[in-house]
Motif scaffolding. Structure first.
Motif, PDB file in Angstrom:
ATOM      1  N   GLY A  53      -2.513   0.509   8.145  1.00  0.00           N
ATOM      2  CA  GLY A  53      -3.001   1.802   7.271  1.00  0.00           C
ATOM      3  C   GLY A  53      -2.931   2.953   8.355  1.00  0.00           C
ATOM      4  O   GLY A  53      -2.131   4.250   7.438  1.00  0.00           O
ATOM      5  N   THR A  54      -2.721   3.614   9.016  1.00  0.00           N
ATOM      6  CA  THR A  54      -2.167   5.077  10.298  1.00  0.00           C
ATOM      7  C   THR A  54      -0.660   4.797   9.803  1.00  0.00           C
ATOM      8  O   THR A  54      -0.070   6.221   9.229  1.00  0.00           O
ATOM      9  CB  THR A  54      -2.374   4.972  11.251  1.00  0.00           C
ATOM     10  N   GLN A  55       0.142   4.050   9.956  1.00  0.00           N
ATOM     11  CA  GLN A  55       1.470   4.407   9.423  1.00  0.00           C
ATOM     12  C   GLN A  55       1.232   4.813   7.937  1.00  0.00           C
ATOM     13  O   GLN A  55       2.579   5.411   7.416  1.00  0.00           O
ATOM     14  CB  GLN A  55       2.495   3.439  10.091  1.00  0.00           C
ATOM     15  N   VAL A  56       0.755   4.016   7.039  1.00  0.00           N
ATOM     16  CA  VAL A  56       0.970   4.173   5.425  1.00  0.00           C
ATOM     17  C   VAL A  56       0.493   5.727   5.541  1.00  0.00           C
ATOM     18  O   VAL A  56       1.092   6.488   4.268  1.00  0.00           O
ATOM     19  CB  VAL A  56      -0.173   3.682   4.486  1.00  0.00           C
ATOM     20  N   LEU A  57      -0.700   6.096   6.158  1.00  0.00           N
ATOM     21  CA  LEU A  57      -0.821   7.938   5.932  1.00  0.00           C
ATOM     22  C   LEU A  57      -0.289   8.440   5.974  1.00  0.00           C
ATOM     23  O   LEU A  57      -0.067   9.461   5.577  1.00  0.00           O
ATOM     24  CB  LEU A  57      -3.232   7.698   6.477  1.00  0.00           C
ATOM     25  N   ASN A  58       0.544   8.347   7.687  1.00  0.00           N
ATOM     26  CA  ASN A  58       1.174   9.408   8.231  1.00  0.00           C
ATOM     27  C   ASN A  58       2.329   9.502   7.076  1.00  0.00           C
ATOM     28  O   ASN A  58       3.028  10.880   6.921  1.00  0.00           O
ATOM     29  CB  ASN A  58       1.599   8.682   9.374  1.00  0.00           C
ATOM     30  N   SER A  59       2.603   8.581   6.618  1.00  0.00           N
ATOM     31  CA  SER A  59       3.767   8.733   5.794  1.00  0.00           C
ATOM     32  C   SER A  59       3.799   9.332   5.074  1.00  0.00           C
ATOM     33  O   SER A  59       4.375   9.766   3.759  1.00  0.00           O
ATOM     34  CB  SER A  59       4.409   7.185   5.596  1.00  0.00           C
ATOM     35  N   ILE A  60       2.862   8.840   3.625  1.00  0.00           N
ATOM     36  CA  ILE A  60       2.988   9.791   3.141  1.00  0.00           C
ATOM     37  C   ILE A  60       2.003  11.185   2.674  1.00  0.00           C
ATOM     38  O   ILE A  60       2.567  11.788   2.141  1.00  0.00           O
ATOM     39  CB  ILE A  60       1.022   8.955   1.796  1.00  0.00           C
ATOM     40  N   ARG A  61       0.804  11.068   3.934  1.00  0.00           N
ATOM     41  CA  ARG A  61       1.152  13.130   4.572  1.00  0.00           C
ATOM     42  C   ARG A  61       2.337  13.285   4.453  1.00  0.00           C
ATOM     43  O   ARG A  61       2.443  14.870   4.265  1.00  0.00           O
ATOM     44  CB  ARG A  61      -0.141  13.328   5.322  1.00  0.00           C
ATOM     45  N   ASN A  62       2.808  13.038   5.376  1.00  0.00           N
ATOM     46  CA  ASN A  62       4.903  13.656   5.611  1.00  0.00           C
ATOM     47  C   ASN A  62       5.807  13.748   4.299  1.00  0.00           C
ATOM     48  O   ASN A  62       6.647  14.821   4.828  1.00  0.00           O
ATOM     49  CB  ASN A  62       5.538  12.934   5.948  1.00  0.00           C
ATOM     50  N   GLY A 119      -7.432   9.183  13.571  1.00  0.00           N
ATOM     51  CA  GLY A 119      -8.045   8.811  11.922  1.00  0.00           C
ATOM     52  C   GLY A 119      -7.865  10.298  11.117  1.00  0.00           C
ATOM     53  O   GLY A 119      -6.844  10.122   9.985  1.00  0.00           O
ATOM     54  N   LEU A 120      -8.533  10.437  11.056  1.00  0.00           N
ATOM     55  CA  LEU A 120      -9.107  12.262  10.271  1.00  0.00           C
ATOM     56  C   LEU A 120      -7.838  13.174  10.907  1.00  0.00           C
ATOM     57  O   LEU A 120      -7.420  14.188  10.162  1.00  0.00           O
ATOM     58  CB  LEU A 120     -10.163  13.118  10.893  1.00  0.00           C
ATOM     59  N   GLU A 121      -7.321  13.276  12.315  1.00  0.00           N
ATOM     60  CA  GLU A 121      -6.715  13.554  12.118  1.00  0.00           C
ATOM     61  C   GLU A 121      -5.099  13.482  12.429  1.00  0.00           C
ATOM     62  O   GLU A 121      -3.924  14.477  11.545  1.00  0.00           O
ATOM     63  CB  GLU A 121      -5.821  13.484  14.045  1.00  0.00           C
ATOM     64  N   LEU A 122      -4.306  12.296  11.255  1.00  0.00           N
ATOM     65  CA  LEU A 122      -3.905  12.404  10.328  1.00  0.00           C
ATOM     66  C   LEU A 122      -3.681  12.368   9.180  1.00  0.00           C
ATOM     67  O   LEU A 122      -2.695  12.286   8.298  1.00  0.00           O
ATOM     68  CB  LEU A 122      -3.108  10.493  10.652  1.00  0.00           C
ATOM     69  N   ILE A 148      -3.355  12.697  -1.592  1.00  0.00           N
ATOM     70  CA  ILE A 148      -4.442  12.245  -2.633  1.00  0.00           C
ATOM     71  C   ILE A 148      -5.828  11.729  -1.969  1.00  0.00           C
ATOM     72  O   ILE A 148      -5.207  11.448  -0.861  1.00  0.00           O
ATOM     73  CB  ILE A 148      -4.571  10.765  -3.180  1.00  0.00           C
ATOM     74  N   PRO A 149      -6.928  12.014  -2.237  1.00  0.00           N
ATOM     75  CA  PRO A 149      -7.863  11.631  -0.919  1.00  0.00           C
ATOM     76  C   PRO A 149      -7.777  10.034  -0.624  1.00  0.00           C
ATOM     77  O   PRO A 149      -7.628   9.563  -1.247  1.00  0.00           O
ATOM     78  CB  PRO A 149      -9.262  12.507  -1.681  1.00  0.00           C
ATOM     79  N   VAL A 150      -8.086  10.321   1.189  1.00  0.00           N
ATOM     80  CA  VAL A 150      -7.972   8.436   1.336  1.00  0.00           C
ATOM     81  C   VAL A 150      -9.183   8.619   2.423  1.00  0.00           C
ATOM     82  O   VAL A 150      -9.164   9.966   2.836  1.00  0.00           O
ATOM     83  CB  VAL A 150      -6.406   8.910   2.919  1.00  0.00           C
ATOM     84  N   ALA A 154       0.645  -1.029  -0.009  1.00  0.00           N
ATOM     85  CA  ALA A 154       0.156  -0.076   0.160  1.00  0.00           C
ATOM     86  C   ALA A 154       0.551   1.200  -0.214  1.00  0.00           C
ATOM     87  O   ALA A 154       0.287   2.442  -0.951  1.00  0.00           O
ATOM     88  CB  ALA A 154      -0.950   0.231   1.074  1.00  0.00           C
ATOM     89  N   LEU A 155       1.168   1.390   0.851  1.00  0.00           N
ATOM     90  CA  LEU A 155       2.773   1.900   0.710  1.00  0.00           C
ATOM     91  C   LEU A 155       3.883   2.757  -0.206  1.00  0.00           C
ATOM     92  O   LEU A 155       3.550   4.043  -0.461  1.00  0.00           O
ATOM     93  CB  LEU A 155       3.774   2.323   2.066  1.00  0.00           C
ATOM     94  N   TYR A 156       4.298   1.275  -1.602  1.00  0.00           N
ATOM     95  CA  TYR A 156       5.022   1.497  -2.311  1.00  0.00           C
ATOM     96  C   TYR A 156       3.836   1.321  -3.124  1.00  0.00           C
ATOM     97  O   TYR A 156       4.038   3.342  -3.837  1.00  0.00           O
ATOM     98  CB  TYR A 156       5.234   0.337  -2.875  1.00  0.00           C
ATOM     99  N   TYR A 157       2.586   1.857  -3.405  1.00  0.00           N
ATOM    100  CA  TYR A 157       1.361   2.147  -4.476  1.00  0.00           C
ATOM    101  C   TYR A 157       1.262   3.289  -4.418  1.00  0.00           C
ATOM    102  O   TYR A 157       0.952   4.265  -5.332  1.00  0.00           O
ATOM    103  CB  TYR A 157       0.387   1.459  -4.259  1.00  0.00           C
ATOM    104  N   ALA A 158       1.274   3.682  -2.690  1.00  0.00           N
ATOM    105  CA  ALA A 158       0.689   5.466  -2.538  1.00  0.00           C
ATOM    106  C   ALA A 158       1.240   6.463  -2.906  1.00  0.00           C
ATOM    107  O   ALA A 158       1.566   7.887  -2.883  1.00  0.00           O
ATOM    108  CB  ALA A 158       0.006   5.502  -1.368  1.00  0.00           C
ATOM    109  N   LYS A 159       2.721   5.995  -2.714  1.00  0.00           N
ATOM    110  CA  LYS A 159       4.225   6.872  -3.121  1.00  0.00           C
ATOM    111  C   LYS A 159       4.140   7.409  -4.421  1.00  0.00           C
ATOM    112  O   LYS A 159       5.229   7.785  -4.993  1.00  0.00           O
ATOM    113  CB  LYS A 159       5.079   5.869  -2.685  1.00  0.00           C
ATOM    114  N   GLN A 160       3.166   6.110  -5.296  1.00  0.00           N
ATOM    115  CA  GLN A 160       3.498   6.304  -6.907  1.00  0.00           C
ATOM    116  C   GLN A 160       3.315   7.562  -7.010  1.00  0.00           C
ATOM    117  O   GLN A 160       2.658   8.241  -8.589  1.00  0.00           O
ATOM    118  CB  GLN A 160       3.171   5.403  -7.917  1.00  0.00           C
ATOM    119  N   ASN A 161       1.590   8.351  -6.427  1.00  0.00           N
ATOM    120  CA  ASN A 161       1.070   9.246  -6.463  1.00  0.00           C
ATOM    121  C   ASN A 161       0.042   9.057  -7.673  1.00  0.00           C
ATOM    122  O   ASN A 161       0.405  10.551  -8.356  1.00  0.00           O
ATOM    123  CB  ASN A 161       1.840  10.591  -6.361  1.00  0.00           C
ATOM    124  N   ILE A 162      -0.280   7.868  -8.476  1.00  0.00           N
ATOM    125  CA  ILE A 162      -0.877   8.378  -9.446  1.00  0.00           C
ATOM    126  C   ILE A 162      -2.141   7.828  -9.192  1.00  0.00           C
ATOM    127  O   ILE A 162      -2.698   8.453 -10.586  1.00  0.00           O
ATOM    128  CB  ILE A 162      -0.546   7.031 -10.475  1.00  0.00           C
TER     129      ILE A 162
END
Length: 228
Positions: free
Chosen positions: A59-68, A90-93, A73-75, A36-44
């Motif tokens: 999932g929260t770590q994935v979300l935190n990583s891509i926002r950083n 979740g919303l605060e992340l 992308i809407p999640v 999930a993190l790999y795909y999300a970082k493609q930003n496509i």
């Protein structure tokens, strides 16, 4: 529209994928947080459906990583954890929405429509409008000052990407990933062909919009006469 579905329940993953595809979405799926993190970082992707309790990386770590990394992308978090504290966390992340399992597919569709509505283009049902053109997602018809024409499935996918990112330079790699998907080994010449086809479509309807080539980078949708 391309959706990333990160859900480790194989049955639910397959069911949601099938239903989303039936509604015309392109779907990339994964079963764990690393993918999930790999795909999300493609930003496509246009939307990410993110299970909170994923193996390896949650999932929260994935979300935190891509926002950083400033990927916005809407999640939509999809999870069985439905307490108020879970939702707030979740919303605060940086999640855009939070959907508690079990949920009706119709509600998921409504949430997807809601988080993707924030765009410079005008959304009216399945009609996308920008400047002097309108594209109907129901029948793949492009309309402009000189009339209308039908688009192929691939032309439609490419046009929708440009319409959702007006005046933005889109790299060749981004367009290849968004149109053909991250697992495809399509040749870059195919992208050039479809850019050519789409330019002809815009010319056919006499639109003031053109697709400019940004040498060494990619393309952007802009108005005639606009500076590079």
């Amino acid at each position: 529209m391309r959706i990333l579905l990160a859900e480790d329940d194989k049955h639910l993953n397959q069911s949601l994928t099938r239903h989303l595809i039936s509604k015309g979405y392109d779907v990339d799926t994964c079963l764990d947080g690393e993918d999930a993190l790999y795909y999300a970082k493609q930003n496509i992707h246009d939307v990410i459906l993110l299970d909170r309790m994923l193996p390896y990386i949650n999932g929260t770590q994935v979300l935190n990583s891509i926002r950083n990394e400033h990927i916005y992308i809407p999640v939509i978090i999809i999870t069985a954890l439905g307490s108020l504290q879970d939702k707030v966390a979740g919303l605060e992340l940086g999640a855009d929405d939070y959907l508690v399992k079990p949920f009706a597919f119709e509600e998921l569709l409504a949430r997807i429509h809601s988080v993707t509505r924030r765009s410079p283009i005008l959304h009216m049902s399945n009609l996308l409008q920008l400047k002097d053109i309108a594209y109907n997602e129901d029948n793949n018809v492009l309309t402009g000052p000189a009339g209308a024409c039908s688009l192929s499935s691939r032309e439609s996918t490419l046009l929708k990407i440009f319409l959702r990112n007006p005046e933005q330079i889109l790299s060749r790699s981004t367009l290849l990933l968004k149109v053909w998907g991250p697992e495809s080994d399509v040749e870059e010449g195919n992208l050039d062909n479809y850019i050519h086809f789409l330019r002809r479509r815009l010319k056919t309807v006499n639109s003031s919009l053109i697709i400019r080539t940004v040498r060494g980078i990619g393309y952007l949708l802009t108005a005639k006469g606009a500076s590079d």
